[in-house]
Design a protein around this motif. Structure first.
Motif, PDB file in Angstrom:
ATOM      1  N   ILE A   1      41.615  -1.004  33.364  1.00  0.00           N
ATOM      2  CA  ILE A   1      41.907   0.359  32.909  1.00  0.00           C
ATOM      3  C   ILE A   1      40.735   0.820  32.055  1.00  0.00           C
ATOM      4  O   ILE A   1      40.425   0.209  31.026  1.00  0.00           O
TER       5      ILE A   1
ATOM      6  N   SER B   1      30.504   6.516  27.486  1.00  0.00           N
ATOM      7  CA  SER B   1      29.414   5.952  28.287  1.00  0.00           C
ATOM      8  C   SER B   1      28.485   6.985  28.917  1.00  0.00           C
ATOM      9  O   SER B   1      27.591   6.617  29.680  1.00  0.00           O
TER      10      SER B   1
ATOM     11  N   THR C   1      21.250  10.089  15.985  1.00  0.00           N
ATOM     12  CA  THR C   1      22.612  10.537  16.072  1.00  0.00           C
ATOM     13  C   THR C   1      23.224  10.616  14.681  1.00  0.00           C
ATOM     14  O   THR C   1      22.565  10.254  13.706  1.00  0.00           O
TER      15      THR C   1
ATOM     16  N   GLY D   1      34.432  -2.801  21.771  1.00  0.00           N
ATOM     17  CA  GLY D   1      33.185  -2.969  21.025  1.00  0.00           C
ATOM     18  C   GLY D   1      32.000  -3.157  21.949  1.00  0.00           C
ATOM     19  O   GLY D   1      32.022  -2.754  23.104  1.00  0.00           O
TER      20      GLY D   1
ATOM     21  N   LYS E   1      27.926  -2.931  23.233  1.00  0.00           N
ATOM     22  CA  LYS E   1      26.928  -1.881  23.436  1.00  0.00           C
ATOM     23  C   LYS E   1      26.719  -1.688  24.927  1.00  0.00           C
ATOM     24  O   LYS E   1      26.973  -2.587  25.712  1.00  0.00           O
ATOM     25  N   LEU E   2      26.202  -0.544  25.253  1.00  0.00           N
ATOM     26  CA  LEU E   2      25.796  -0.278  26.629  1.00  0.00           C
ATOM     27  C   LEU E   2      24.885  -1.411  27.132  1.00  0.00           C
ATOM     28  O   LEU E   2      25.078  -1.965  28.216  1.00  0.00           O
TER      29      LEU E   2
HETATM   30  C1  LIG Z   1      26.611   8.194  19.605  1.00  0.00           C
HETATM   31  C2  LIG Z   1      26.497   6.879  20.297  1.00  0.00           C
HETATM   32  C3  LIG Z   1      25.249   6.355  20.602  1.00  0.00           C
HETATM   33  C4  LIG Z   1      25.158   5.128  21.248  1.00  0.00           C
HETATM   34  N1  LIG Z   1      23.932   4.693  21.653  1.00  0.00           N
HETATM   35  C5  LIG Z   1      23.822   3.532  22.326  1.00  0.00           C
HETATM   36  C6  LIG Z   1      22.569   3.139  22.853  1.00  0.00           C
HETATM   37  O1  LIG Z   1      21.579   3.872  22.802  1.00  0.00           O
HETATM   38  N2  LIG Z   1      22.494   1.933  23.463  1.00  0.00           N
HETATM   39  C7  LIG Z   1      23.578   1.108  23.582  1.00  0.00           C
HETATM   40  O2  LIG Z   1      23.415   0.007  24.094  1.00  0.00           O
HETATM   41  N3  LIG Z   1      24.806   1.492  23.155  1.00  0.00           N
HETATM   42  C8  LIG Z   1      24.952   2.692  22.551  1.00  0.00           C
HETATM   43  N4  LIG Z   1      26.176   3.129  22.136  1.00  0.00           N
HETATM   44  C9  LIG Z   1      27.352   2.292  22.397  1.00  0.00           C
HETATM   45  C10 LIG Z   1      27.868   2.474  23.824  1.00  0.00           C
HETATM   46  O3  LIG Z   1      27.685   3.791  24.265  1.00  0.00           O
HETATM   47  C11 LIG Z   1      29.356   2.132  23.858  1.00  0.00           C
HETATM   48  O4  LIG Z   1      29.545   0.860  23.294  1.00  0.00           O
HETATM   49  C12 LIG Z   1      29.906   2.112  25.278  1.00  0.00           C
HETATM   50  O5  LIG Z   1      29.567   3.282  25.991  1.00  0.00           O
HETATM   51  C13 LIG Z   1      31.422   1.974  25.230  1.00  0.00           C
HETATM   52  O6  LIG Z   1      31.892   1.891  26.541  1.00  0.00           O
HETATM   53  P1  LIG Z   1      33.421   1.704  26.859  1.00  0.00           P
HETATM   54  O7  LIG Z   1      33.526   1.473  28.313  1.00  0.00           O
HETATM   55  O8  LIG Z   1      34.012   0.701  25.941  1.00  0.00           O
HETATM   56  O9  LIG Z   1      34.096   3.106  26.428  1.00  0.00           O
HETATM   57  P2  LIG Z   1      34.173   4.492  27.234  1.00  0.00           P
HETATM   58  O10 LIG Z   1      32.902   4.821  27.879  1.00  0.00           O
HETATM   59  O11 LIG Z   1      34.743   5.503  26.315  1.00  0.00           O
HETATM   60  O12 LIG Z   1      35.210   4.164  28.385  1.00  0.00           O
HETATM   61  C14 LIG Z   1      36.597   4.057  28.166  1.00  0.00           C
HETATM   62  C15 LIG Z   1      37.284   4.799  29.288  1.00  0.00           C
HETATM   63  O13 LIG Z   1      38.700   4.590  29.207  1.00  0.00           O
HETATM   64  C16 LIG Z   1      39.313   5.728  29.763  1.00  0.00           C
HETATM   65  N5  LIG Z   1      40.729   5.788  29.389  1.00  0.00           N
HETATM   66  C17 LIG Z   1      41.247   6.012  28.171  1.00  0.00           C
HETATM   67  N6  LIG Z   1      42.595   6.036  28.240  1.00  0.00           N
HETATM   68  C18 LIG Z   1      42.933   5.800  29.526  1.00  0.00           C
HETATM   69  C19 LIG Z   1      44.178   5.695  30.239  1.00  0.00           C
HETATM   70  N7  LIG Z   1      45.346   5.913  29.652  1.00  0.00           N
HETATM   71  N8  LIG Z   1      44.156   5.406  31.567  1.00  0.00           N
HETATM   72  C20 LIG Z   1      42.965   5.262  32.206  1.00  0.00           C
HETATM   73  N9  LIG Z   1      41.767   5.371  31.584  1.00  0.00           N
HETATM   74  C21 LIG Z   1      41.747   5.628  30.262  1.00  0.00           C
HETATM   75  C22 LIG Z   1      38.486   6.880  29.196  1.00  0.00           C
HETATM   76  O14 LIG Z   1      38.636   8.073  29.945  1.00  0.00           O
HETATM   77  C23 LIG Z   1      37.074   6.310  29.224  1.00  0.00           C
HETATM   78  O15 LIG Z   1      36.321   6.743  30.343  1.00  0.00           O
HETATM   79  C24 LIG Z   1      26.323   4.386  21.540  1.00  0.00           C
HETATM   80  C25 LIG Z   1      27.578   4.923  21.249  1.00  0.00           C
HETATM   81  C26 LIG Z   1      27.664   6.174  20.666  1.00  0.00           C
HETATM   82  C27 LIG Z   1      29.003   6.788  20.443  1.00  0.00           C
END
Ligand SMILES: Cc1cc2nc3c(=O)[nH]c(=O)nc-3n(C[C@H](O)[C@H](O)[C@H](O)COP(=O)(O)OP(=O)(O)OC[C@H]3O[C@@H](n4cnc5c(N)ncnc54)[C@H](O)[C@@H]3O)c2cc1C
Length: 483
Positions: free
Chosen positions: A17, A50, A286, A369, A371-372
């Protein structure tokens, strides 16, 4: 077996999810290991955090100050791997850190820092160097010269966060014909059942259709939205684990700053801001603001934008710090893992960027938690457990192969024109359901000011409207009003 919620198969080994980078990485790894996986996202893939990052694959130069050497080592090795695996999405750039008499970290500290950074990359980074005050003055005359003491150059990568997420998903789909990825589908209920697999109710937000499926394993990769979702689904044993921390960026006009090298600026409040020139625009960010809860599709506030503009102006005396320099802006929420220290909660930039995995039921896990940059390795322990549960060997190097699908529109390649055939291709192959998915996340056009093609935006889409209107959600009004 079809591709929409209603006609896909009803049983999966693993349901993931969240189609951000974390979910995408696990989906890809499991599919590469022949596990039948289903990935869902409530909105478009990569539409939240992301695609809202600083768009860097980097070791994290500032984590050296918190002595987080393990994380920096891992992130640097991943960055250097992705420079080879996906050179179309991730390119190396020199980063300049100018130092001043009043800088929190002076020239000597920075010089030692970048040398340690090179060491932690096992010297895979292009070598860093220190620059004298005179050399900086000559090479970067646009920078404030008062109190300048010199500077350092080190190497990291700029990367397309959104496209790496999407291409990881496409790679997973191509690796295992039984795996599926559905956007605009959310989880609405979960009935735990360890015998035959959990029963999950899913809802397609665009088609307004409900469906129940079974999955033996469930992984929540819902980033900053995890606490709210788990509470909604009734996981009473879950204690909030996220410190949702907002970060905003602005895209500036190329003409607003006369600089071609990315720069790292130390701010008065002890943070850093990145200024990253692209061929036709400049990305700056940022901010870091702790939120009470995480909302979807958040936007930067005027205060955040002014904070960024003021910090640029402090370093570039000729910069006109006003909103007319801005092409567009965006915000995202870091899914930082909550620490039990109140000090950490007050200073989000001091909170570790490590990830954490929780088990909240039989074969139900949560991953938050990270990072990309470290997305490939973040979910490997979870993937390994599932692959072994299926009686297969887990090969951690499988995901070290290049991504098998290349997006039609690439971020660092400028086409003069885009043809209707290009758009039909994207619609066929790149998991699009709405006009916004197509324009923003597959073409990288977040506002009309990003449109760099020679032809007219509205003219192009109106000319093919009849041909695409039954394939994606689109209206003539949407095309006309896009700005
Ligand atoms: C301002 C900023 C700058 C950053 N810069 C960097 C960088 O330069 N380099 C780096 O390595 N990292 C960086 N990071 C960190 C990195 O971007 C994040 O750690 C990463 O994108 C998180 O990914 P994720 O998949 O956990 O979250 P998300 O990308 O938010 O994915 C979670 C997904 O879950 C979905 N979701 C939520 N609820 C439900 C539900 N009920 N049913 C189905 N789907 C659902 C959402 O729609 C979302 O698409 C940065 C973060 C931020 C905020």
């Amino acid at each position: 077996m079809g591709n929409s919620l209603i006609d896909i198969d009803g049983e999966y080994n693993t349901l993931i999810i969240g189609g951000g980078i974390v979910g995408a990485g696990i989906f890809r790894d499991l599919s590469l290991h022949s596990v039948k996986a289903l990935l869902i996202d409530k909105f478009d893939f990569a539409s939240q955090t992301s695609s809202s990052s600083s768009k860097m694959f980097h070791g994290g130069i500032r984590y050296l100050a918190s002595l987080d050497f393990g994380l920096v080592w891992e992130a640097l090795h991943e960055k250097n791997l992705w420079l080879k695996l996906a050179p179309h999405l991730c390119i190396e750039r020199p980063f300049l850190i100018p130092t001043y008499k009043q800088s929190a970290n002076g020239l000597l500290a920075m010089h030692l820092g970048v040398k340690l950074y090179d060491l932690l990359s096992s010297f895979q980074n292009s070598p860093s160097k220190a620059l004298s005050r005179t050399n900086i003055k000559k090479a970067y005359p646009c920078l404030t010269q008062e109190n300048l003491t010199g500077g350092v150059i080190y190497y990291d990568a700029i990367a397309d966060d959104c496209k790496i997420t999407l291409e990881s998903i496409y790679d997973g789909i191509l690796a295992n014909k039984a795996s599926r990825a559905l956007n605009y589908v959310e989880i609405t209920a979960l009935q735990e059942d360890s015998e035959d697999g959990h029963i999950v109710e899913l809802y397609d937000n665009l088609a307004a259709k409900k469906r129940t499926i079974r999955a033996k394993n469930i992984i929540f990769a819902t980033g900053p939205f995890t606490d709210t979702l788990l509470a909604k689904l009734g996981f009473s044993n879950w204690s909030p684990a996220i410190l949702p921390t907002k970060g905003s960026h602005i895209w500036l006009k190329k003409s607003s700053l006369n600089i071609d090298t990315p720069a790292v600026l130390q701010t008065k409040d002890g943070r850093i801001i990145f200024v990253m020139p692209y061929p036709d625009k400049i990305l700056v960010g940022t901010t870091e603001i702790i939120l009470q809860s995480a909302d979807f599709n958040i936007r930067p506030t005027n205060e955040e934008i002014d904070y960024i503009l003021d910090n640029i102006a402090a370093y570039f005396p000729d910069f006109e710090a006003n909103h007319s320099q801005i092409i567009s802006s965006y915000a995202g929420i870091r899914p930082l893992v909550l620490e039990n220290s109140t000090g950490a909660a007050k200073n989000a930039h001091k909170v570790s960027r490590n990830h954490k995995v929780f088990t909240i039921g039989t074969n139900i896990s949560v991953i938050i938690g990270g990072k990309l940059t470290t997305y490939r390795t973040m979910g490997q322990k979870l993937s390994a457990k599932i692959v072994k549960q299926n009686g297969r060997n887990y090969d951690a190097s499988k995901s070290k192969q290049p991504l098998s699908y290349r997006s039609k529109i690439l971020p660092f390649e400028r086409k003069k024109n885009i043809s209707p055939e290009d758009i039909f291709d994207i619609i066929t192959n790149e998991k699009i359901r709405t006009f916004e998915d197509l324009v923003k996340r597959r073409m990288g056009i977040y506002t009309l000011a990003h449109w760099h093609y020679q032809q007219d935006f509205k003219g192009l889409f109106l000319s093919i409207f009849e041909k695409i209107k039954d394939r994606i959600k689109i209206s003539k009004e949407e095309i006309e009003s896009f700005n």
